[in-house]
Design a protein around this motif. Structure first.
Motif, mmCIF file in Angstrom:
data_model
loop_
_atom_site.group_PDB
_atom_site.id
_atom_site.type_symbol
_atom_site.label_atom_id
_atom_site.label_comp_id
_atom_site.label_asym_id
_atom_site.label_seq_id
_atom_site.Cartn_x
_atom_site.Cartn_y
_atom_site.Cartn_z
ATOM 1 N N PHE A 656 -61.336 11.976 28.076
ATOM 2 C CA PHE A 656 -60.296 12.787 28.705
ATOM 3 C C PHE A 656 -58.877 12.299 28.365
ATOM 4 C CE2 PHE A 656 -63.933 13.022 31.818
ATOM 5 C CZ PHE A 656 -64.327 14.307 31.456
ATOM 6 N N GLN A 657 -58.784 11.346 27.444
ATOM 7 C CA GLN A 657 -57.482 10.814 27.034
ATOM 8 C C GLN A 657 -56.655 10.373 28.247
ATOM 9 O OE1 GLN A 657 -56.475 10.499 23.605
ATOM 10 N NE2 GLN A 657 -58.710 10.783 23.537
ATOM 11 N N ILE A 658 -57.289 9.575 29.091
ATOM 12 C CA ILE A 658 -56.646 9.128 30.322
ATOM 13 C C ILE A 658 -55.733 7.952 30.008
ATOM 14 C CG2 ILE A 658 -57.035 8.207 32.650
ATOM 15 C CD1 ILE A 658 -59.783 9.558 32.582
ATOM 16 N N LYS A 659 -54.491 8.047 30.447
ATOM 17 C CA LYS A 659 -53.550 6.963 30.239
ATOM 18 C C LYS A 659 -53.770 5.870 31.280
ATOM 19 C CE LYS A 659 -49.999 9.973 28.260
ATOM 20 N NZ LYS A 659 -48.605 10.451 28.371
ATOM 21 N N GLN A 660 -53.274 4.695 30.970
ATOM 22 C CA GLN A 660 -53.422 3.565 31.893
ATOM 23 C C GLN A 660 -52.792 3.921 33.244
ATOM 24 O OE1 GLN A 660 -55.155 0.894 31.085
ATOM 25 N NE2 GLN A 660 -54.974 0.073 33.160
ATOM 26 N N GLY A 661 -53.543 3.745 34.290
ATOM 27 C CA GLY A 661 -53.050 4.069 35.630
ATOM 28 C C GLY A 661 -53.749 3.225 36.673
ATOM 29 N N THR A 662 -54.071 3.853 37.785
ATOM 30 C CA THR A 662 -54.700 3.101 38.891
ATOM 31 C C THR A 662 -56.212 3.033 38.770
ATOM 32 O OG1 THR A 662 -54.779 5.133 40.220
ATOM 33 C CG2 THR A 662 -52.852 3.706 40.486
ATOM 34 N N LEU A 663 -56.798 3.807 37.868
ATOM 35 C CA LEU A 663 -58.252 3.789 37.712
ATOM 36 C C LEU A 663 -58.703 2.474 37.086
ATOM 37 C CD1 LEU A 663 -58.923 7.432 36.430
ATOM 38 C CD2 LEU A 663 -59.181 6.532 38.756
ATOM 39 N N LYS A 664 -59.815 1.911 37.628
ATOM 40 C CA LYS A 664 -60.322 0.636 37.132
ATOM 41 C C LYS A 664 -61.756 0.802 36.655
ATOM 42 C CE LYS A 664 -57.380 -2.139 40.183
ATOM 43 N NZ LYS A 664 -57.338 -3.184 41.242
ATOM 44 N N PHE A 665 -62.030 0.219 35.479
ATOM 45 C CA PHE A 665 -63.370 0.325 34.902
ATOM 46 C C PHE A 665 -64.417 -0.244 35.863
ATOM 47 C CE2 PHE A 665 -61.100 -0.071 30.588
ATOM 48 C CZ PHE A 665 -60.976 1.311 30.486
#
Length: 680
Positions: A656-665
């Motif tokens: 989804f071409q997600i940019k670095q943000g608050t989501l954590k692997f």
């Protein structure tokens, strides 16, 4: 380092409830667990849930033949061979903290040191509280004791350490050679090098009383009792139970009202049966024959009923009048005993001020066991005959055995190994203890099928009653009404218990159960349950439900009828909420879902979204109880739109071409189309 021979069971129980359920099993199997331990290892085991007999006990050759047939034999006095560890129970049952006879832990240590009888360690029981001390004191002998006579002498000296003015303040049951010493909370004193010299303490510490040797287990020898001082005692010792019953009926008739109302004469039956007033609250409305025994399944009801039978009429002793004690071993010439009626409970008690002291008394069970020399089982047999009652039917016994198998398996290691997801779910939800407790309640209180018109083992309870019972057994965490309700709903959803609606039961049974509710002071409604037949298939299906619940993202915290309606439909919701079958999806959840779905579709345009994004959307964020409503309708959204909740990973970041943000692997959860989820 020195080791000691003990019978140390491998099962672990961390509260009184679990111990209560498994005491018989422990007693029947503990002779298979002969162990050599150091004093430190024993102390550690007793504070880690394990039960011990402090001695070396062995089966006899005759026992081993019986064991080969598959029967179990409980640990008994006759199995004792030797021992070099001793312990005493101090529970301060009859004394308040301001009484000089009340013994604190510190006071016990001082008493031991003053008498030169140092303990190896002291640990508190599960009932111990900071404002009421209950503990056990353990002593190590420097020499092995190999005769009962020598053992008795040592115990007399140890007991004398805790005697004040000739009154022994420890539990005399500790003198039983097959005594089970249960585990406790924590060690409060240790001196692992301390020992007592048996020859020294028996020479120095002379008892100021005669130790009554207690044997709580059966032996082949019948205890010899002195000649009877009371006619009824004499009849019962001779085994003339029917004659005793007839004489009691005669005494009831002579006593007049209300006792004559208990009697039912008949020319077609032998004798007189006591069936009415005393047991009217327990008499099944469905019974057609008053001569048929009344089946009382609840132990509380049974013991309450028995306690209300007038001991004065049973033994021919005037109520509240002093008389000579009828207990063996008490040569009473002044009339120290009397029978009293407790105004608060309506129960009769026997109290001898000479041999029992001021704070101890016997109910009908204690009195018959001590005066006649009966076991508890024999005492119940006579009371059943006297009151024309039975404790349980053969059908109830059969169902109870199946429930016991269910409990046994849950408590074993194989349950976790074979059904790991189910085990983890019950443990994580803290519902495992509630399940085993409910199975214990079912074993105690299942109603007969003639009452319920059902082949299912049915029992009933209320939340407030369940909470009180659990707290009485030192289960105090997570027992609020709302917490118990959630755990019970999880258990019924997993179909490990089945809720029963009022409409499935006879109206007579409903009426009887509600009368019992009022009599016992339940404030709220009662709930009916049945226990499914135990099988691996039952547990396998429960495990599938656990996995399905996770797939649908059904959350325990917000679980309700509305959640079940949105996730699985009305049919499944009706199975869990049997008393609310007419309740459909609420207007509030319907309105919320329409907005919720529209927002989700809008957010899904970028390929994924999070639940937090929905809740923070301008159309949702101002709504009350939005988290609870989201948990309720999310399972429906996932099914309707073919979506899936997944852990965020590099795969989805690239997809989804997600940019670095608050989501954590590996930690954050996102919601995506099922078609975007890679196959395993």
């Amino acid at each position: 380092m020195r080791t000691f021979s003990v019978m140390l069971h491998e099962w672990k129980h961390y509260n009184k409830t679990a111990l209560g359920k498994w005491t018989a099993g422990i007693k029947n199997t503990i002779l298979n667990f002969k162990t050599e331990v150091t004093i430190q290892e024993l102390a550690a085991a007793l504070t880690d849930g394990r039960t011990v007999i402090l001695g070396n006990l062995e089966y006899t050759e005759e026992d081993r033949i019986v064991l080969q047939s598959g029967k179990r034999i409980a640990a008994a006095t006759r199995h004792w061979k030797s021992q070099d560890l001793f312990a005493v129970d101090i529970d301060n049952a009859n004394y308040q903290t301001d009484d000089p006879r009340y013994i604190t832990i510190d006071k016990a240590i001082r008493m031991c040191k003053a008498k030169g009888c140092p303990p190896a360690f002291i640990y508190t029981t599960y009932s111990h509280k900071s404002n009421h001390h209950k503990f056990r004191v353990v002593f190590a002998s420097s020499k092995e004791i190999t005769t009962i006579h020598q053992r008795t002498k040592v115990l007399e000296s140890i007991f004398e350490v805790f005697a004040i003015k000739g009154e022994c303040l420890v539990d005399s049951k500790c003198s039983d050679p097959a005594r089970l010493f249960y585990p406790g909370k924590e060690l409060v004193y240790t001196d692992y090098e301390a020992t007592i010299d048996p020859e020294d303490i028996t020479r120095r510490i002379k008892p100021t009383y005669k130790l009554e040797i207690v044997t709580t287990t059966s032996t082949k020898e019948t205890r010899k009792l002195p000649p009877a001082k009371n006619r009824m005692v004499g009849l019962l010792r001779k085994g003339q139970l029917e004659q005793a019953k007839k004489e009691v009926a005669k005494s009831l008739r002579q006593a007049g009202k209300p006792y004559t109302d208990w009697l039912l004469d008949t020319s077609t039956k032998d004798g007189i049966v006591t069936v009415y007033n005393i047991i009217k609250d327990y008499y099944p409305a469905i019974s057609k024959d008053p001569f048929s025994p009344v089946f009382i399944r609840d132990p509380d009801d049974y013991y309450e009923l028995a306690s209300r039978f007038p001991l004065d009429i049973l033994f021919g002793i005037q109520l509240n009048e002093h008389t000579r004690c009828i207990l063996p071993g008490h040569n009473d010439s002044v009339g120290s005993a009397r029978i009293e009626l407790k105004s608060d409970t309506g129960g009769y008690i026997y109290h001898c001020y000479g041999c029992m002291g001021t704070n101890k008394y016997y109910d009908i069970f204690n009195l018959l066991e001590h005066a006649i020399g009966w076991s508890h089982a024999k005492t119940k047999e006579f009371i059943n005959l006297l009151l024309n009652v039975e404790f349980e039917t053969e059908w109830q016994k059969e169902k109870k055995e199946d429930i016991t198998l269910f409990q046994d398996y849950l408590m074993g290691d194989q349950f976790e190994k074979r059904f790991p997801h189910l085990y983890k779910e019950l443990r994580t939800a803290r519902a495992f203890g509630v399940l085993t407790f409910m199975l214990g309640e079912a074993r105690r209180t299942i109603r007969d099928r003639l009452e319920t018109n059902s082949d299912k083992p049915i029992f009933f309870t209320g939340l407030s009653r369940l909470r009180r019972k659990m707290m009485a057994n030192n289960i105090t965490e997570g027992v609020s009404d709302s917490s118990l309700q959630r755990k019970l709903k999880l258990i019924t959803k997993l179909r490990l218990l089945e809720p029963i609606s009022d409409s499935e039961l006879p109206i007579e049974f409903i009426k009887t159960s509600h009368e019992e509710r009022k009599r016992k002071g339940y404030r709220y409604r009662i709930n009916y349950y049945s226990v499914p037949e135990f099988s691996f298939k039952l547990l396998a299906e429960a495990e599938e439900i656990v996995l399905d619940t996770k797939d649908k993202n059904i959350r325990r915290r917000y679980y309700s009828r509305q959640t079940e309606l949105w996730a699985n439909g009305k049919e499944e919701a009706d199975k869990q909420y049997v008393q609310d079958k007419n309740v459909g999806k609420s207007k509030k959840t319907k309105e919320f879902y329409e907005k919720y779905k529209e927002v989700a579709i809008e957010l899904l345009e970028k390929g994924y979204f999070t639940e937090k994004e929905i809740l923070n959307h301008r159309r949702i964020r101002g709504m009350k109880k939005k988290k609870e409503l989201s948990a309720t309708v999310l399972p429906q959204l996932l099914q309707e739109k073919n979506l899936q909740v997944v852990r965020y990973s590099k795969y989805y970041k690239e997809l989804f071409q997600i940019k670095q943000g608050t989501l954590k692997f590996g930690l954050s959860k996102i919601i995506v189309n099922s078609t975007d989820v890679p196959e395993d």
